[in-house]
Design a protein around this motif. Sequence first.
Motif, PDB file in Angstrom:
ATOM      1  N   ASN A 199      17.950  12.323 -23.686  1.00  0.00           N
ATOM      2  CA  ASN A 199      19.443  11.414 -23.570  1.00  0.00           C
ATOM      3  C   ASN A 199      19.069  10.209 -24.601  1.00  0.00           C
ATOM      4  OD1 ASN A 199      17.375   9.649 -22.467  1.00  0.00           O
ATOM      5  ND2 ASN A 199      17.985   9.824 -20.338  1.00  0.00           N
TER       6      ASN A 199
ATOM      7  N   GLN B  56      10.974  13.303 -18.012  1.00  0.00           N
ATOM      8  CA  GLN B  56      12.563  13.577 -17.380  1.00  0.00           C
ATOM      9  C   GLN B  56      13.142  12.391 -16.386  1.00  0.00           C
ATOM     10  OE1 GLN B  56      13.271  15.751 -14.410  1.00  0.00           O
ATOM     11  NE2 GLN B  56      11.357  14.757 -14.067  1.00  0.00           N
TER      12      GLN B  56
ATOM     13  N   ASN C 270      17.736  18.945 -25.416  1.00  0.00           N
ATOM     14  CA  ASN C 270      18.818  18.012 -25.232  1.00  0.00           C
ATOM     15  C   ASN C 270      17.855  16.761 -24.694  1.00  0.00           C
ATOM     16  OD1 ASN C 270      20.682  19.096 -26.126  1.00  0.00           O
ATOM     17  ND2 ASN C 270      21.664  19.446 -24.197  1.00  0.00           N
TER      18      ASN C 270
ATOM     19  N   THR D 218      16.108  22.771 -18.492  1.00  0.00           N
ATOM     20  CA  THR D 218      16.576  22.204 -19.696  1.00  0.00           C
ATOM     21  C   THR D 218      17.848  22.924 -20.247  1.00  0.00           C
ATOM     22  OG1 THR D 218      15.203  22.949 -21.415  1.00  0.00           O
ATOM     23  CG2 THR D 218      14.032  21.244 -20.083  1.00  0.00           C
TER      24      THR D 218
ATOM     25  N   VAL E 221      16.720  15.595 -20.647  1.00  0.00           N
ATOM     26  CA  VAL E 221      17.917  16.140 -19.653  1.00  0.00           C
ATOM     27  C   VAL E 221      17.578  17.325 -19.005  1.00  0.00           C
ATOM     28  CG1 VAL E 221      20.240  16.324 -19.543  1.00  0.00           C
ATOM     29  CG2 VAL E 221      19.423  14.635 -21.350  1.00  0.00           C
ATOM     30  N   THR E 222      17.314  17.125 -17.556  1.00  0.00           N
ATOM     31  CA  THR E 222      17.422  18.432 -17.010  1.00  0.00           C
ATOM     32  C   THR E 222      18.513  18.447 -15.997  1.00  0.00           C
ATOM     33  OG1 THR E 222      16.134  17.025 -15.287  1.00  0.00           O
ATOM     34  CG2 THR E 222      14.746  18.439 -16.772  1.00  0.00           C
TER      35      THR E 222
END
Length: 311
Positions: free
Chosen positions: A257, A283, A255, A271, A263-264
């Motif tokens: 953004n 990130q 994923n 992730t 995205v974490t």
Amino acid sequence: MTDKTIHKTIIIGSGPAGLTAAIYAARANLSPIVFEGNQPGGQLTITTDVENYPGFPDGILGPDMMDLFRKQAQKFGAECFYKHVSKVDFSSSPFKVYVQEEEYLTESVIISTGASARMLGLDAEKELMGYGVSTCATCDGYFFKEKEIVVVGGGDSAMEEASFLTKFASKVTLVHRRDEFRASKIMIDRVLDNPKIEIIKNAVVTDILGSQKDGVSSILLKDTIDGKERNFECDGVFYGIGHKPNTDQFKGIINLNDQGYIVTNPGSTLTNVAGIFACGDVQDDHYRQAITAAGSGCMAAIDAEKYLEDL
Ligand code: NAP
């Protein structure tokens, strides 16, 4: 070529985040492999003095600092290779990491591929980066005390950099290619209210003049409406035209953004794929400092160690 070994962890990227992850992973007996990528040492290798990293009261050159990080990781058994990961397959474990045709297998991956500042693409910027041209006001602003500086861009970064640089510079000129700013109103107002900042709209920088010995002396500015070009004297040029996270290999796999950052999970380096961790600027579009990247690298190694223990 396929390396049949199933590694415990592979670290992709070698800035402060990746190499700190390597130090911690090596000390946890994870025998990390580090693929350093196209810019070994990351963005710090294109800066000069680093004066805000704790532990170096006299400052240290960015490339020297990254050499020390690497040496420390290797001392504990990390293996570092100047190789660029071109593709990954995280669909099942062991995960697959590719360096062109070479395939590597691993139980976990730490992604620390960083972000790259957007550049104008001028020949001069390659020669003068670190010698009057900079992409980081927080890192280099201090070197421009009582100097005249140009900031390029019309977004929040450019506004923030212009405002920040007035702490040091005698004058800051913000150059934007359009008539309207992309930045938020509050940031624009702060710039407009600052008597040290002048604004030139509808203009692009077409060249930067200077030398590594004497620094920047002026820029060439082209008016985008009448096409006229003029010389504009200044001592430094800061780019505030955005960053691009280095995530091309991960699109559609983990994923990201809207801006392409990984995205974490908040407060961790996890992730959406179990066993894949991300740290550093890849990130983080907010802090973007060597020290915060290093901190998140440490977190990623600890998260990976915990994940491997629970397998
Ligand atoms: P950005 O919003 O993408 O803005 C980049 C700016 O640079 C734009 O004004 C763009 O011009 C200009 N630009 C891009 N390429 C250029 C080129 N080749 N030549 C000349 N100008 C060029 O990037 P950012 O300012 O780094 O912001 C990124 C994100 O971080 C945004 O969401 C922003 O809100 C956020 N941010 C927030 C803060 C804060 O709130 N404190 C601080 C920094 C960043 P055009 O407008 O003509 O496209």
